[in-house]
Each structure stands twice: as structure tokens, then as C-alpha cells.
Scaffold this active site. Sequence first.
Site, PDB file in Angstrom:
ATOM      1  N   TRP A 333      -5.270  -1.411  13.624  1.00  0.00           N
ATOM      2  CA  TRP A 333      -6.007  -2.096  12.563  1.00  0.00           C
ATOM      3  C   TRP A 333      -5.814  -1.363  11.226  1.00  0.00           C
ATOM      4  CZ3 TRP A 333      -9.982  -0.479   9.298  1.00  0.00           C
ATOM      5  CH2 TRP A 333     -10.600  -1.483   8.560  1.00  0.00           C
ATOM      6  N   HIS A 334      -5.757  -0.021  11.311  1.00  0.00           N
ATOM      7  CA  HIS A 334      -5.626   0.741  10.064  1.00  0.00           C
ATOM      8  C   HIS A 334      -4.262   0.560   9.417  1.00  0.00           C
ATOM      9  CE1 HIS A 334      -9.358   2.800  11.197  1.00  0.00           C
ATOM     10  NE2 HIS A 334      -9.438   3.110   9.929  1.00  0.00           N
ATOM     11  N   GLY A 335      -3.247   0.327  10.209  1.00  0.00           N
ATOM     12  CA  GLY A 335      -1.932   0.155   9.604  1.00  0.00           C
ATOM     13  C   GLY A 335      -0.898  -0.240  10.630  1.00  0.00           C
TER      14      GLY A 335
END
Lengths: 479, 383
Positions: A333-335
Site C-alpha cells: 500500500w505504501h508503494g
Amino acid sequence: MAFSSHIFLFYFLPVLLALYHVLPARWLAARNVLLLVAGYVFYAWIDPRLTLLLFGLTVVNYVLSRLIAGSSTRRVQSLMTAGAIALDLAVLGIFKYTAFLGDSLNSLLRFAGRDTLPILRIVLPVGISFYTFKVISYIVDVYRGRSPAARSLLDFACYVSFFPQLLSGPIQRFGTIDAKGEIVPTFADQLRTRWWTPNTFSHGVALFMLGFAKKILLADGVAQVADAVFTAASPGTLDAWFGALAYSFQLYFDFSAYSEMAIGLGLMFGFECARNFDAPYRAEGFGDFWRRWHISLSGWLRDYLYIPLGGNRAGTGRTYLNLMIVFLLCGLWHGAGWTFIVWGAWHGAWLVIERLFGRKPFYAFLPSPVRVLVTFLLITVGWVIFRTPDLAEAGRMLAIMFVPQSAQGGSALLSAVIYTRGHLIVMALCAVLVFQPLQGCDWTGRFHWAKVPVLVVLFALALMTMFAQSFRSFLYFQF
Amino acid sequence: MAARRSPCICLSVVFLAMIAVVAVSQIIVEWRQGDSPQIAELFRQKPTRANLRRLESSLESGCRIGQTVRPWMQFARFVLLEDAGDNAILGRDGWFFYRPAVQYLIEPWSPEGGQTQGNVFDAIISFRDDLAKRGIQLLVMPAPNKASVYPEMLTGRTRKETGSVNASTREILVRLKQEGVEILDLFEVYDRAKRVAGSPACYLAQDSHWSPEGMRLAAEAVANRLLDLGWIEKRATKYETRSAPVERHGDVLRMMRVPQVERLFEPQGMDCTQVVDAETGQLYADDPNSPVLVLGDSFLRIFERDEPGSGGFVAHLASNLGFGLSSIVSDGGASTLVRQQLARKPALLKDKRVVVWEFVERDLRFGTEGWQRVPLPAPDGSG
């Protein structure tokens, strides 16, 4: 538009505050319309075309939520919920992960000696990770019957596009609250009834001023150190640790500042939101850390992913697997990159180890300050993986940190860039502040005269610094 | 309750005043000057991403309060925190370094890494070959970054270092030499000069450029190389030099755009020498018919077109060779722009036998327009 930009601070915000508070308080619908328009202007400022995506997602999810709520058949409700979530995840996937999947596939094809495929590179719409999670939580809550469907498209659109939270959260839910977080009215309730008093407004102002000062004076200061070290060819061990610590500080001060500014802005318009950080670097283990860091995300992952996966109810092995799945997805989700996935695995693995030791870190026998320090260092190692562009670079950086060596070649010049008087002062300030328990939300909540000059001086200093340095965006915009 | 309410109201009023005063004062100033408010542009143009960025940027740069506050804040940051801003780094003993040049040395970089437009090897070799078709020889002279020659003036840590601070540059030079490109290695020239006790510095303390001494050494080295190679013969025009000391603040210090900081430092004294024709007493001037053309960047401008004039690299090279030279100078554009200028005016190559091409080391990575191939028109004009 970033909260720390010239256009936001000196044009958008004063005009919006004036327009909003000129409208009589009883004209709540008109005020909501104004906030909706403000949200779209705020988002369009980045790229006007992005508003089409935001509007499309809003309308589709609103319609589906009404259908889910209106359907009397559970099976139909389930199908429509699955469809809505699949659509939201597809949008997120297309915009965020297409290039990553293509690159990964091409790596495999190259490895197999096959021709690579052309890759579609799409610009990532800022904030998409946040507002897709907001609409998913809404759809699931409606399906579970915990939240009524939004009464009107205006209400729902106002929720999705609420400008303080649009680009980087907090991920506030529509009709429910995080049961383990701070108790505040639901967003849906606040759309219908909200009380504005000079005290809530000034609490918002104080939080915004404090967050702005943290961003400009601390986060942007240590960012220069982190950037210099992480882009250097061959930093020494001391440099690498200094850069890694700088990045840990930068992430915290940048993101917690953004959250405080977002919560503060909400309060200026009468909206309450639970805190998103609670002294995370004082955590004594990884479980403790995730109760303090990005609380709205960890609550979301718990309620909409971990528990639906079975949580800890399906046996020990399944609990560990669920934890790993949640944190691998948290990383993703973060990257869109392997470094984020490995970072997620790092956290997941430590959480599993804590479960093995009875929900305690294996170093629980150490005195509390040492536990805090060990946890902080392990988290910092995780941030190194998070910060580097690829796994090879992460391995190289970690090797430098743990195998003593001096800077090589041109990187010897790093010391002139990072160990300046200014950077040493800011790093020392950060080191003191991250380990103290008092948070911005608490400090600004108990207000008295002595705090006025402190806030005014900090805000003025931050404004003047903003004029004197080049603009640096918030870190979490890229996620 | 009332006692708690007063500080709340006070804080809110101060906050609102602080965020409102910038736009309000800006609009008043613009109206008083007879201009329409800049923010009104928002409603006059199509709200595209590019237009919005342009407007945002012009609002920031045109902000009067910002313009007033900025130098004072930078002054305070310089004095209290030794922060020299986005473009400069404060070294030791009052030396200033240009930040991108230091960044070039610190960060990993490869000419094949796709970080620059074009490829440095292709650009240089194809230029050499195009010139060769016209019977013209090329001598390439990268001007070292100041921090490559004087790393110890940036940080004491390099004293303990064994490795070269500019390994990438050295690898590029080695490869160019292997490709048969004639290189004048100023790194070696300056290294030798540094070892002579008491010799003046080859670079200016507050500037990114070479000192008069460094420039004279470069001119002498190039002249000797051209004569040694037999590409050119020394001619009989007699030039003399006359002392023309200059005092001014260096370009890196001035890049901070903070007069308050400039006042903290004495202008640097420069022991310049102007080149004059011994017979006419006239200051050196370029000769368009010269067999030698010199291309380069601001390293050629300093002392030559700046104060004192006719005292820079080109004039001193001419003095060493005994005849006038032609030159094309493009500030910051020696990687590609200067060759584009030449390609547009190929007549400048008429009767030339040698081209000397100077570019600053950091331009290997940061050169304006990168390292594009710029084909020269064919010698017979067919191309």
C-alpha cells in the site's frame, strides 16, 4: 496543493475560512457544499484532470452503497460489496501498480531469456491510496450494517473530498469510528451536526501552527541530511547511521505534522478527527509501535483486512500468516516496489516474533528505555529498506551501517554537507522531541496564555524559513 | 471559562492576521503600482496543470513580503546555522563551494546511466570526427570542480582519504583517451601546482571558477600541448601583460542573493593581468581569422569579458601562442549549447586548424541540454 505551500497558506485557506464563516452556522448544507467545492479546487490544483477520477469513484461508490443498503438479499449485498471493493482496488491497482507489475514481469522474462513487454506508465494520482481506503471502509461498513448509507451524494462527496484528509489522511471512516482509537463523533454525524466554538477553532489553529512548524523547521531540515546520505555513492558507517536516523526523524515529523495540520484544519471547520500518532518512537515493541504510528491506517488494516482474514481466531499458525499477509499488503500500500514489500515483511516478521514471545518483544527483559531504543533501531533499519530505491541499494546501505567503513571517494565530502551546525542542532532537537511523551494534540488541547507566544514565534519562524528555502513536499504524498 | 477563551481568541486573531497579510498586502501593492493583482490570472487563463504551476511559482517569487523577509532570514540562518542556502556550501577559512558541483562528486553517476540527455562519449567523439573531416584537431579540456582540486577546503575529512574524490570523471577521461580523444588533464596540472609550497591557489575562495593563477596555468598548459603536438606553430605577435588587480565578491557568495552575508566578507582580491598587443598597446581582442577556435563556458568569460577584460584564458592562451584566437562562450552551456552555436555558424570554422573545447567537470552530468550529438554541416556545404 500542499498545506505548506504559498498558495494554500496565503490564498486558499484565508479565502475559504472567510467564506465558510460568513455563511450562517444554521446553513449547514451550504457550508458542506462550500467544503465540497473547496475539496475539488484543492485537488484540481495538482492536476484538474484528477478530479474526474475522484468524482467517478465517489459517484460509483455512492450508488453501490445505496444499492447495498436498499437490497434485502444478503447474497446480492455481498455481490455488490465485492464488486465495489474490486472496482476500487482495480482503480488503485491500475494507477499505482501497473508499472511495478510490468517491471517485475519483464525482469522474469529477461531472466528466462524472453523478449520484454512494453509497460504503460501512468502518473500516480496523489492521495489515491487514501481515498480508495476511505471508500472501501465505507462500503464494508454499509454492508456490515454498522453504518447507514450516505443520505445524499453531497454528504458522501463531501466525505471523500474533505480537503484536510484528501491527500494523506488520516483515514477517517464515514459512519463508524475506530473502536480502539480516540472517541470522536462519526464524520456522517458531523456533516449533520457540528459545533463550532472559538475554543475548537483555536485548538485547530494551534495544531495547524504546531504541525506547520514541525514540518518546516524539523522535517525539512533533517530531510536534507537524509537525501544527501541516501544519494551518496559510498558514505561511511557513521554517515549512513546519521542519514538513517535523519530519515526516521523526517518520516515522523513530516507525516505527524501533516496529520496534525489536517486535524487542525478540520477543527477550524468544526470537524473532529482522532489523533493519528501517539509518540510512536517511544514504542517498546512492534505491536506497540503500530498502536502509535499512523493509527488510522493500522486500525483500517485491523478492521478491514486482519479480522476478515480470521485475525487470531483461527489458530496460531493462521494468526502468523494473517499478520504477514496484512503487513506485506501494508508495505505494498505504501508503494509499488519490492523495497516496500520487504519493509512490510520486516514489520510482519517482528510482530510474529512478538506473538511467539507472548505478545512481547524478545528483549522484553531489558529495562524500558533500552526496549524503546532497541525498537527504535529496528524500526530505523526498516526505514532504510523503505527509503532506498531497490533491494540491492537497501542491502548496500545496510552493509555500510553494520560493517564499519569510512566514506570513499567523493562521498568523503558528505561531511561538509551533513554535519553542519544547523543540521546537528536540528538532529539533536529531533532526537529529544521524538522520545518525549507529550503530543501536539495534548499540548494544544490544554491551552493557556503562555502557549500563545510560543506558537506565534514558532509559526512566524517557520513562515520566514519557508520564504528562505525551496519548497519540499510532504513525504506521504508519494504513497 | 472566560480566562481560557481570551488566549484562544488572541491566537486565532494573530493566526488569521499572519496568513491574510501576505495576500492582502500583495494585492494592495500591485494595485498601487497600477497592476492588476497577480492572483487574478487564475481566472484569466485556462486552469491547466502547467498554467497553475506557473501561477503558483510567480505568486511565490513575486511575493513582496517574501522578498523582504528572505534575505534577512537567510542571513540569520547563515550566521547562526552556517547554512549558505540551496546553491552554496560554506567550506573552511571562508571558502565557498557551488553545491551542484559538490553534489556531482558525492552522488554515484555514470554517463551510461540515462541521467543526462545524450551521451558524453558519443557527443565528444562525433564532434572530434566531424572536425577531423574538416582537417581540424580537437583538444578537450575539462575544467575541474573546485572541490575536486581543493577537497580539503570543504572538509578536513578528505585528508584521511586515499581515494580520488572524482573517480567518475577520471574514468571518463581515461575512456576518452582510449578512444583517441586528446585530453588536457588540468587535474594533474593543478595537483602539481598545489605541491609547490607557497604557490597561490588555483581557485578563488568565494567563486566557483579558477583564480588568475589557475587560469594562467591552464593557458600555459594548453599552449604547450598544442605546440608539442605540432598542431600549431608559435607565431610572432608580441603580447605583453600588465597588472590589473580586481576586487569583487565571488559568484558562489553572490548566488546566495543576500547582501547582508556579502557584507560579512571582504571582496576577494584577484591578481589579474591583462594581455595587450606590445606594438599597438591595444587590449587583446579576438581574431575571427585565427587558426584556433576556443569553445567554453564561464571559465572563459571570467577575467576576459568580466573585469578586468582581456585578462582571461583566451587572451593568455593567445599570448602564449603568439597570435589572436576566435572564441565562442556560453555560460553553463559548454556541453551542448556551444556546439549548437557553432553548428549554426559553420563559417566560424573556416581556416581553423584547432578547436580547444573547455567545459566544467560538473557539466559531465549537469550540462545544460545534456550531451546531445550536434552534427556539423559537411565541409563542402552539402550537409
